[in-house]
Design a protein around this motif. Structure first.
Motif, PDB file in Angstrom:
ATOM      1  N   ARG A 104       0.922  -1.413   0.160  1.00 35.33           N
ATOM      2  CA  ARG A 104      -0.359   0.182   0.277  1.00 35.33           C
ATOM      3  C   ARG A 104       0.895   1.275  -0.498  1.00 35.33           C
ATOM      4  O   ARG A 104       0.429   2.260  -0.533  1.00 35.33           O
ATOM      5  CB  ARG A 104      -0.740   0.072   1.192  1.00 35.33           C
ATOM      6  CG  ARG A 104      -1.675   1.242   1.283  1.00 35.33           C
ATOM      7  CD  ARG A 104      -3.155   1.151   0.068  1.00 35.33           C
ATOM      8  NE  ARG A 104      -3.720   2.251   0.587  1.00 35.33           N
ATOM      9  CZ  ARG A 104      -3.521   3.427   0.349  1.00 35.33           C
ATOM     10  NH1 ARG A 104      -2.449   3.982  -0.201  1.00 35.33           N
ATOM     11  NH2 ARG A 104      -4.625   4.237   0.387  1.00 35.33           N
ATOM     12  N   THR A 105       2.043   0.610   0.260  1.00 36.10           N
ATOM     13  CA  THR A 105       2.806   2.131   0.431  1.00 36.10           C
ATOM     14  C   THR A 105       4.441   2.079   0.850  1.00 36.10           C
ATOM     15  O   THR A 105       4.975   1.038   1.543  1.00 36.10           O
ATOM     16  CB  THR A 105       2.239   3.274   2.293  1.00 36.10           C
ATOM     17  OG1 THR A 105       3.158   4.517   2.341  1.00 36.10           O
ATOM     18  CG2 THR A 105       2.690   2.507   3.454  1.00 36.10           C
ATOM     19  N   LEU A 106       5.136   3.102   0.562  1.00 38.91           N
ATOM     20  CA  LEU A 106       6.801   2.842   0.383  1.00 38.91           C
ATOM     21  C   LEU A 106       7.326   3.738   0.671  1.00 38.91           C
ATOM     22  O   LEU A 106       7.049   5.090   0.782  1.00 38.91           O
ATOM     23  CB  LEU A 106       7.266   2.280  -1.661  1.00 38.91           C
ATOM     24  CG  LEU A 106       6.603   1.486  -2.158  1.00 38.91           C
ATOM     25  CD1 LEU A 106       6.720   1.031  -3.293  1.00 38.91           C
ATOM     26  CD2 LEU A 106       7.607   0.037  -0.927  1.00 38.91           C
ATOM     27  N   ALA A 107       8.947   3.590   1.183  1.00 34.58           N
ATOM     28  CA  ALA A 107       8.917   5.124   2.043  1.00 34.58           C
ATOM     29  C   ALA A 107      10.584   4.664   1.395  1.00 34.58           C
ATOM     30  O   ALA A 107      11.185   3.107   1.919  1.00 34.58           O
ATOM     31  CB  ALA A 107       8.744   5.267   2.965  1.00 34.58           C
ATOM     32  N   LYS A 147       0.373   4.279   5.594  1.00 39.17           N
ATOM     33  CA  LYS A 147       1.395   5.753   4.836  1.00 39.17           C
ATOM     34  C   LYS A 147       2.802   5.595   5.856  1.00 39.17           C
ATOM     35  O   LYS A 147       2.828   4.321   7.476  1.00 39.17           O
ATOM     36  CB  LYS A 147       0.569   6.786   5.507  1.00 39.17           C
ATOM     37  CG  LYS A 147       1.442   7.884   4.745  1.00 39.17           C
ATOM     38  CD  LYS A 147       1.983   7.462   3.700  1.00 39.17           C
ATOM     39  CE  LYS A 147       3.175   9.314   3.752  1.00 39.17           C
ATOM     40  NZ  LYS A 147       3.619   9.638   2.314  1.00 39.17           N
ATOM     41  N   ILE A 148       4.046   5.592   5.690  1.00 35.85           N
ATOM     42  CA  ILE A 148       4.871   5.598   5.957  1.00 35.85           C
ATOM     43  C   ILE A 148       6.164   6.310   6.004  1.00 35.85           C
ATOM     44  O   ILE A 148       5.500   6.845   4.326  1.00 35.85           O
ATOM     45  CB  ILE A 148       5.662   4.209   6.338  1.00 35.85           C
ATOM     46  CG1 ILE A 148       5.132   2.632   5.871  1.00 35.85           C
ATOM     47  CG2 ILE A 148       7.016   4.278   6.193  1.00 35.85           C
ATOM     48  CD1 ILE A 148       5.851   1.383   5.564  1.00 35.85           C
ATOM     49  N   LEU A 149       6.492   7.085   6.779  1.00 35.75           N
ATOM     50  CA  LEU A 149       7.624   7.909   6.417  1.00 35.75           C
ATOM     51  C   LEU A 149       8.367   8.004   7.871  1.00 35.75           C
ATOM     52  O   LEU A 149       8.696   8.036   8.782  1.00 35.75           O
ATOM     53  CB  LEU A 149       6.172   9.456   7.059  1.00 35.75           C
ATOM     54  CG  LEU A 149       6.915  10.648   7.341  1.00 35.75           C
ATOM     55  CD1 LEU A 149       7.094  11.510   5.360  1.00 35.75           C
ATOM     56  CD2 LEU A 149       6.642  11.981   7.628  1.00 35.75           C
ATOM     57  N   VAL A 150       9.908   8.327   7.242  1.00 38.18           N
ATOM     58  CA  VAL A 150      10.785   8.255   7.561  1.00 38.18           C
ATOM     59  C   VAL A 150      11.274   9.542   7.839  1.00 38.18           C
ATOM     60  O   VAL A 150      11.270  10.290   6.748  1.00 38.18           O
ATOM     61  CB  VAL A 150      12.092   7.669   6.588  1.00 38.18           C
ATOM     62  CG1 VAL A 150      12.602   7.272   6.919  1.00 38.18           C
ATOM     63  CG2 VAL A 150      11.661   6.711   6.019  1.00 38.18           C
ATOM     64  N   TYR A 159       7.696   6.771  11.060  1.00 43.86           N
ATOM     65  CA  TYR A 159       6.306   6.743  11.573  1.00 43.86           C
ATOM     66  C   TYR A 159       5.227   6.001  10.962  1.00 43.86           C
ATOM     67  O   TYR A 159       5.587   5.549   9.108  1.00 43.86           O
ATOM     68  CB  TYR A 159       5.609   8.245  11.058  1.00 43.86           C
ATOM     69  CG  TYR A 159       6.494   9.232  12.528  1.00 43.86           C
ATOM     70  CD1 TYR A 159       5.842   9.255  13.206  1.00 43.86           C
ATOM     71  CD2 TYR A 159       7.377   9.919  11.947  1.00 43.86           C
ATOM     72  CE1 TYR A 159       6.124  10.521  14.395  1.00 43.86           C
ATOM     73  CE2 TYR A 159       7.750  10.832  12.894  1.00 43.86           C
ATOM     74  CZ  TYR A 159       7.586  11.346  13.668  1.00 43.86           C
ATOM     75  OH  TYR A 159       7.882  11.667  14.419  1.00 43.86           O
ATOM     76  N   ALA A 160       4.376   5.469  11.599  1.00 42.48           N
ATOM     77  CA  ALA A 160       3.205   4.751  10.322  1.00 42.48           C
ATOM     78  C   ALA A 160       2.257   4.950  10.821  1.00 42.48           C
ATOM     79  O   ALA A 160       1.362   4.737  11.348  1.00 42.48           O
ATOM     80  CB  ALA A 160       3.313   3.135  10.486  1.00 42.48           C
ATOM     81  N   GLY A 161       1.172   5.239   9.894  1.00 41.49           N
ATOM     82  CA  GLY A 161      -0.789   5.529   9.893  1.00 41.49           C
ATOM     83  C   GLY A 161      -1.317   4.133   9.137  1.00 41.49           C
ATOM     84  O   GLY A 161      -1.001   3.925   8.161  1.00 41.49           O
TER      85      GLY A 161
END
Length: 268
Positions: A104-107, A147-150, A159-161
């Protein structure tokens, strides 16, 4: 964001689901259309060329140009998992060793360009330290990860939403700590460019939550934003203004740290 210009040359009619700008060349832009195809522009969106079409009606859910090499693209696909192209989308290979299929999400992070995080639905967060050649689960398996945010200044902070709120790791995924916000589904996470202790979360029905102390306490912002899911949030790196995109409701902008919001949809 006050006025907008249509940039559709070479794009088919359809919904634009994702837009990603290359971190090393802002003229290179990738877009997913109708969650089935990927297009690339080399001139800041003036012209577009088809790069990839999903197999078997698989859904392209996340796309991320490599932080250090504009020719490398990672693509999350519904039934196929993760694919990688080393030639700007001409050829693709599956890189799913140890990875669940529904990405679903990449970072990634420029501090460690070979480190990639992938968030999945129903299987949590996965981490690769060899440029996505192999993967290991690093927690949150009971959650959908949207969501993943580095942290750009510290690659160990991630962070992971998720479907159960927002969580953070300070050690690259070894341990996760829930942050005490009151939102359930967290679709997007934004850390303020100028103040890393200020964090914004977006969720269902126009909800935005904000922390000014690194996630220790949260305030649910009172806004007149349409009650639609907020699936995108971004910050102007120069002015600090915050932009959000409630689903099918255009773009809204705040120039006062989220206190007030106004539509900015001229020509959009």
């Amino acid at each position: 964001g006050n006025t907008w210009e249509l940039l559709n040359e070479g794009l088919p009619e359809g919904f634009v689901n994702r837009i990603k700008v290359s971190p090393v060349n802002s003229n290179i832009v990738f877009a997913t259309i109708d969650e089935t195809s990927v297009y690339r522009s080399d001139d800041g969106g003036q012209n577009w060329e088809l790069q990839y079409v999903s197999d078997d009606n698989a859904i392209a859910l996340a796309i991320l140009p490599d932080q250090s090499n504009t020719d490398v693209i990672y693509l999350g696909d519904y039934k196929i998992g993760l694919r990688k192209s080393a030639d700007s989308g001409v050829n693709w290979t599956s890189i799913n060793d140890g990875l669940t299929l529904f990405v679903r999400t990449l970072a990634t992070t420029p501090l460690e360009p070979d480190t990639v995080y992938a968030g999945s639905l129903s299987a949590g967060v996965f981490k690769s330290t060899d440029a996505a050649e192999s993967w290991q689960p690093v927690g949150l398996q009971e959650r959908n990860v949207f969501k993943i945010l580095v942290d750009p200044a510290n690659s160990n902070i991630v962070y992971a939403g998720t479907s159960l709120g927002v969580t953070r790791t300070n050690n690259g995924g070894a341990n996760w700590q829930d942050l005490g916000q009151k939102l359930d589904f967290v679709f997007q996470v934004l850390v303020d460019d100028k103040d890393p202790d200020t964090i914004y979360l977006t969720s269902l029905a126009g909800q935005i939550s904000k922390s000014k102390d690194g996630g220790q306490t949260w305030t649910l912002l009172e806004t007149d934003i349409p009650k639609a899911n907020i699936l995108a949030i971004a910050q102007d790196p120069v002015t600090g203004a915050i932009f959000i995109a409630p689903e099918r409701e255009g773009i809204y902008k705040s120039s006062d740290d989220g206190l007030t919001w106004s539509p900015t949809n001229n020509s959009l």
